[in-house]
Structure formats: C-alpha cells, structure tokens
Write an enzyme that holds these catalytic residues in place. Structure first.
Site, PDB file in Angstrom:
ATOM      1  N   ARG A   1       0.810  -1.226   0.000  1.00 26.20           N
ATOM      2  CA  ARG A   1       0.000   0.000   0.000  1.00 26.20           C
ATOM      3  C   ARG A   1       0.843   1.275   0.000  1.00 26.20           C
ATOM      4  NH1 ARG A   1      -3.063  -3.493   3.411  1.00 26.20           N
ATOM      5  NH2 ARG A   1      -5.032  -4.083   2.401  1.00 26.20           N
TER       6      ARG A   1
ATOM      7  N   LYS B   1       3.184  10.902 -12.014  1.00 23.79           N
ATOM      8  CA  LYS B   1       2.280  10.059 -12.809  1.00 23.79           C
ATOM      9  C   LYS B   1       2.935   8.698 -12.997  1.00 23.79           C
ATOM     10  CE  LYS B   1      -0.474  13.136 -15.722  1.00 23.79           C
ATOM     11  NZ  LYS B   1      -0.764  13.487 -17.135  1.00 23.79           N
TER      12      LYS B   1
ATOM     13  N   GLU C   1       9.291  16.284 -26.041  1.00 18.80           N
ATOM     14  CA  GLU C   1       8.738  16.799 -24.786  1.00 18.80           C
ATOM     15  C   GLU C   1       9.372  18.141 -24.417  1.00 18.80           C
ATOM     16  OE1 GLU C   1       6.189  15.728 -23.351  1.00 18.80           O
ATOM     17  OE2 GLU C   1       5.979  13.566 -23.628  1.00 18.80           O
TER      18      GLU C   1
ATOM     19  N   LYS D   1       7.966  22.050 -15.572  1.00 19.72           N
ATOM     20  CA  LYS D   1       7.161  20.924 -15.086  1.00 19.72           C
ATOM     21  C   LYS D   1       6.928  21.038 -13.582  1.00 19.72           C
ATOM     22  CE  LYS D   1       5.289  16.680 -15.572  1.00 19.72           C
ATOM     23  NZ  LYS D   1       5.913  15.463 -16.082  1.00 19.72           N
TER      24      LYS D   1
ATOM     25  N   GLU E   1      -3.894  17.154 -11.993  1.00 20.98           N
ATOM     26  CA  GLU E   1      -4.382  17.447 -13.333  1.00 20.98           C
ATOM     27  C   GLU E   1      -5.863  17.824 -13.351  1.00 20.98           C
ATOM     28  OE1 GLU E   1      -4.419  14.859 -17.267  1.00 20.98           O
ATOM     29  OE2 GLU E   1      -2.377  15.131 -16.554  1.00 20.98           O
TER      30      GLU E   1
ATOM     31  N   ARG F   1      -2.368  21.536 -15.339  1.00 19.45           N
ATOM     32  CA  ARG F   1      -1.459  20.443 -15.655  1.00 19.45           C
ATOM     33  C   ARG F   1      -1.886  19.713 -16.924  1.00 19.45           C
ATOM     34  NH1 ARG F   1       1.191  15.715 -11.711  1.00 19.45           N
ATOM     35  NH2 ARG F   1       2.377  14.745 -13.407  1.00 19.45           N
TER      36      ARG F   1
ATOM     37  N   ASN G   1      -0.323  17.841 -21.649  1.00 18.58           N
ATOM     38  CA  ASN G   1      -0.730  16.773 -22.560  1.00 18.58           C
ATOM     39  C   ASN G   1      -0.868  17.258 -23.999  1.00 18.58           C
ATOM     40  OD1 ASN G   1      -0.992  14.598 -20.638  1.00 18.58           O
ATOM     41  ND2 ASN G   1      -2.785  15.665 -19.846  1.00 18.58           N
TER      42      ASN G   1
ATOM     43  N   HIS H   1      -0.774  14.796 -26.839  1.00 20.18           N
ATOM     44  CA  HIS H   1      -0.847  13.445 -26.286  1.00 20.18           C
ATOM     45  C   HIS H   1      -2.156  12.730 -26.608  1.00 20.18           C
ATOM     46  CE1 HIS H   1       2.695  14.828 -24.213  1.00 20.18           C
ATOM     47  NE2 HIS H   1       2.816  13.703 -23.544  1.00 20.18           N
TER      48      HIS H   1
ATOM     49  N   HIS I   1      -1.292   9.379 -28.149  1.00 23.49           N
ATOM     50  CA  HIS I   1      -1.618   8.092 -27.541  1.00 23.49           C
ATOM     51  C   HIS I   1      -2.429   7.229 -28.507  1.00 23.49           C
ATOM     52  CE1 HIS I   1      -1.079   9.617 -23.124  1.00 23.49           C
ATOM     53  NE2 HIS I   1       0.066   9.427 -23.765  1.00 23.49           N
TER      54      HIS I   1
ATOM     55  N   HIS J   1       7.171   7.157 -27.920  1.00 27.56           N
ATOM     56  CA  HIS J   1       6.228   8.113 -27.345  1.00 27.56           C
ATOM     57  C   HIS J   1       6.478   9.529 -27.868  1.00 27.56           C
ATOM     58  CE1 HIS J   1       3.587  10.074 -24.506  1.00 27.56           C
ATOM     59  NE2 HIS J   1       4.591  10.790 -24.035  1.00 27.56           N
TER      60      HIS J   1
END
Length: 362
Positions: free
Chosen positions: A120, A142, A184, A226, A236, A240, A244, A247, A251, A264
């Site tokens: 956990r 993330k 990026e 960042k 996000e 934030r 993306n 993206h 994606h 990527h």
C-alpha cells in the site's frame, strides 16, 4: 549540479540535474529510510549502469535487490508489473525498502506504480537515463501501465522522494531516443515559454550533438516548468492538463500502431502537429506558426506528419483518453506559440479535416 524543488508541502522533493551524479551515492542515501533498496531497470540499461550504481551504494552499506525487466513499451503491462511484485515478495522487501527506477519512462512508470501499490505504498526514487524521462516522465508523480485499448489508462499519482537526472547517461542514447525526448522539450516552449521555443529553434543542432551547456539548460528549463505546473495542479484538475499537448492524438497513434512501433516522443510530435492544425482551422493559429512548429520537429529528427489510421479509428482511440469528460473529448489547443488551453468545443469538421491533412499512408 543544479537543484530544483517540486513544492508539494510535506511531499516536496528535489530534482538534481548534473554530470556524473551516479558517482555521488550520498545524494540517494540521504533519502533512504533504511539501507536497503530494490533497483528496477531493464535489459538495455542494466549492462550500462546497474553494476556502477550497485557498487556505489553497497560501498556505503546499502543492500541492493536488482530487478531486471525486458525493455520496450510493449512490456508496460500487468504481467511485467507482477515481475516486480514477485521479486519484492521473494526478497521480503519491507515498507521502508526504497524502489529505485533506473531507466527511461517505461521503467519509471512501472516502478512508480509498483511503489504506490506494494504494501500500500513504499518510497521510490527516479533515476531517469533518457532525455524524455529526465525532462518529463520522472517528474510529477504520474505512474502506470498500458492497456490494449489505451495508453496509461491504469495507474496512480504517486510522488518520488527524489529525481536524480545524470545527464552523462544521455551519451549512450540512440539518436532516435534522443529525438523522442526532444519532443517533450519542445512541448514546454509551445505551452508555456515562447522565448524557450525560440531558443530551441536556435540551438537544436547543439542539442542533437549533446552539447553539454545546451543539454544542461534544456533539461533544467523543462524540469523547472514541469515543477511549477505540478506544484500548482498535482492531480491534473486544471493547468497540468496543458502538459498533454499532442498526447490525445499521440496516444491514439501509439495504440493504433502497436505499442513500441512509434516511440512516445515521435507520437507526441505528430500529435502536436495535428493539434496545431486543428488550432489553425479554428482561427487560433496562423499557418506560418504551424509551419514553424513542423520545422522545429523536423530539425529535431522527429515526424511532422501522423500515420493515417483513418478518422474513425482515431476517434475510437481518443474516446478512451483520460481527459474525456461527460463523453466529450477534451483537446489541448494552441492560441499561439507559448499559449495553450483545453477545450472540448472542437468542430467535427475541423477535427476530421485535420485527421486527413498532415497524415501519411501506413
């Protein structure tokens, strides 16, 4: 060495950026609750840096459990995640055993998700060895894995204790991987800092030859942006999401082409061109600005067109994007170089036109 801080109150952490930081184990040891770590890496990075890092740590009395995974985006799965859990359980790793991610974005995402889940929650440290990971995926918490229907759809927000970006490791990157990381870097100029975008236009050749001063500045400025964004919007819910840019389309490209076929950063570059095209069709960008963006991607060794998956397939994949809200796809659009916003109000005609314009046959 330069140090930035991701300011998240009691969960704040430093980003150290510099040369030969792997030879400074004290930077890591300062963040260990016990002198035992599990280093998660892959078959490509392990021969380069695992023994070196292990030797530096064990010389200071730190016990090391090595976990070596297969390399590639196609291995960012439940099955690979379970290999980490198997090793942690077999070695009776405890809640104070720190996981260290030694590798690129896939290793960082897998290790972070394992750390968020094992017992956990256990501490973890990011040691990114690719440009893409140093400027983006290692910072911000993330973590996650891919699903056949969508990229990064299963995961958690879980912050590291430390990010150690040793820019020396970039010397072993293949040219294609270096270019993928530059996608990026360019993103930060497009969404946040127009002066940085101009600097990239002027210095791209130096970055591609790993000029030390240029790389140091690019990594530092990217991480600085960042860190500022994450400190304001960790999960996000607002700004934030601007990170993306490209993206949503990107994606879809990664999923549609099969994980690992497009890197990527390559998919993000092509996706950003599509987002810029949509923005231009909506009257937000000038054609000359779109061409500047495409030209910078070309100079970085990146694609400036996207694969023609067909508009319907793009829409199917984008419908599973994490930014979908009330069934509507939300896109990051550009209102200028250095200015971005999120909107679900994209005319279908403009979107369809973009998905058939800057594309090429597969």
């Amino acid at each position: 060495m330069q140090t930035l801080t991701v300011a998240l109150g009691s969960r704040s952490y430093p980003i150290h950026i510099g040369i030969d930081l792997l030879n400074q184990p004290e930077l890591i040891i300062a963040h260990l609750p016990q002198k035992r770590v599990a280093i998660v890496t892959n078959t490509t990075v392990a021969p380069l840096y695992l023994d070196k890092l292990t030797a530096r740590l064990t010389a200071h009395g730190v016990a090391v459990v090595p976990i070596i995974l297969p390399d590639g985006e196609e291995y960012k799965t439940w099955e690979t995640l379970n290999l980490i859990f198997d090793a942690l359980l077999e070695n009776r790793c405890e809640r104070k055993t720190t996981l260290i991610a030694l590798g690129g974005g896939v290793i960082g995402d897998l290790t972070g998700f394992a750390a968020a889940s094992y017992l956990r929650g256990v501490p973890f440290i990011q040691i990114p060895t690719t440009l893409l990971a140093q400027v983006d995926s290692s910072v911000g918490g993330k973590t996650g894995i891919n699903h056949p229907l969508g990229k990064n759809m299963i995961g958690a927000f879980y912050q590291p204790q430390l990010v150690l970006a040793d820019t020396t490791t970039l010397a072993t990157l293949p040219a294609r991987e270096l270019s993928a990381g530059l996608a990026e870097v360019i993103k930060y100029g497009l969404i946040y800092d127009p002066e940085f975008f101009v600097w990239l236009e002027d210095n791209m050749a130096k970055l591609r030859t790993l000029d030390k001063d240029s790389i140091a500045y690019a990594v530092h400025r990217s991480c600085e942006i960042k860190a500022e964004v994450v400190a304001q919007d960790e999960r996000e819910s607002g700004m934030r999401a601007l990170l993306n840019l490209g993206h949503t389309f990107g994606h879809a490209i990664e999923s549609g082409m099969g994980y690992g076929n497009w890197l990527h950063g390559e998919a993000v570059a092509a996706g950003t061109v599509l987002a810029a095209d949509v923005s231009q069709r909506m009257g937000l960008l000038k054609t000359a600005q779109v061409e500047r963006i495409r030209a910078l991607y070309r100079s970085a060794g990146l694609p400036d067109t996207a694969p023609d998956l067909g508009a319907a397939r793009y829409m199917d994949y984008m419908g599973l994007d994490k930014k979908v809200e009330s069934g509507r796809i939300r896109f990051v659009l550009l209102s200028g170089i250095g200015s971005a916003f999120v909107s679900a109000d994209v005319p279908e005609t403009d979107l369809t036109a973009a998905l058939t314009h800057y594309v090429h046959a597969i």
